[in-house]
Design a protein around this motif. Structure first.
Motif, mmCIF file in Angstrom:
data_model
loop_
_atom_site.group_PDB
_atom_site.id
_atom_site.type_symbol
_atom_site.label_atom_id
_atom_site.label_comp_id
_atom_site.label_asym_id
_atom_site.label_seq_id
_atom_site.Cartn_x
_atom_site.Cartn_y
_atom_site.Cartn_z
ATOM 1 N N TYR A 32 -37.752 3.898 -11.236
ATOM 2 C CA TYR A 32 -38.836 4.873 -11.196
ATOM 3 C C TYR A 32 -40.143 4.308 -11.752
ATOM 4 O O TYR A 32 -41.158 4.958 -11.710
ATOM 5 N N VAL A 33 -40.111 3.100 -12.289
ATOM 6 C CA VAL A 33 -41.310 2.478 -12.825
ATOM 7 C C VAL A 33 -41.910 1.603 -11.730
ATOM 8 O O VAL A 33 -41.304 0.656 -11.273
ATOM 9 N N ARG A 34 -43.112 1.966 -11.301
ATOM 10 C CA ARG A 34 -43.769 1.227 -10.225
ATOM 11 C C ARG A 34 -44.721 0.197 -10.794
ATOM 12 O O ARG A 34 -45.379 0.449 -11.808
ATOM 13 N N PRO A 36 -48.202 -1.742 -11.214
ATOM 14 C CA PRO A 36 -49.545 -1.145 -11.194
ATOM 15 C C PRO A 36 -50.188 -1.131 -9.811
ATOM 16 O O PRO A 36 -50.842 -0.157 -9.440
ATOM 17 N N GLU A 39 -48.633 1.697 -7.823
ATOM 18 C CA GLU A 39 -49.119 2.985 -8.335
ATOM 19 C C GLU A 39 -50.562 3.220 -7.910
ATOM 20 O O GLU A 39 -50.944 4.338 -7.553
ATOM 21 N N LYS A 42 -50.578 4.261 -4.276
ATOM 22 C CA LYS A 42 -50.117 5.657 -4.183
ATOM 23 C C LYS A 42 -51.246 6.605 -4.579
ATOM 24 O O LYS A 42 -51.504 7.603 -3.905
ATOM 25 N N GLN A 43 -51.933 6.287 -5.668
ATOM 26 C CA GLN A 43 -53.033 7.129 -6.124
ATOM 27 C C GLN A 43 -54.166 7.149 -5.120
ATOM 28 O O GLN A 43 -54.785 8.196 -4.884
#
Length: 69
Positions: A32-34, A36, A39, A42-43
């Motif tokens: 579950y840790v993506r 950076p 992430e 995704k953002q």
């Protein structure tokens, strides 16, 4: 909620006697840790969608979503 092999259904307060601290540390939460950069991508997708939907309808945004093409 039904019990599964991964998460057995033990009564509250009871713990599987065969479960060790190593099991707790290695249970897969790292999935579950993506990184950076993932992430950030995704953002960026969420930001794009929010900007698009603020001025267009959902159908237009879905048709023009660069992350869906």
């Amino acid at each position: 909620m039904e019990a599964s092999e991964q998460f057995p259904d033990y009564p509250f307060g009871n713990v599987d006697p065969n479960w060790t601290e190593d099991d707790a540390l290695n249970r897969g939460d790292s999935a579950y840790v993506r990184p950076p950069e993932v992430e950030a991508e995704k953002q960026a997708g969420h930001d794009w969608w929010g900007d698009c939907i603020s001025v267009n309808d959902a159908a237009f945004c879905r048709e023009n979503d660069p992350w869906q093409q």
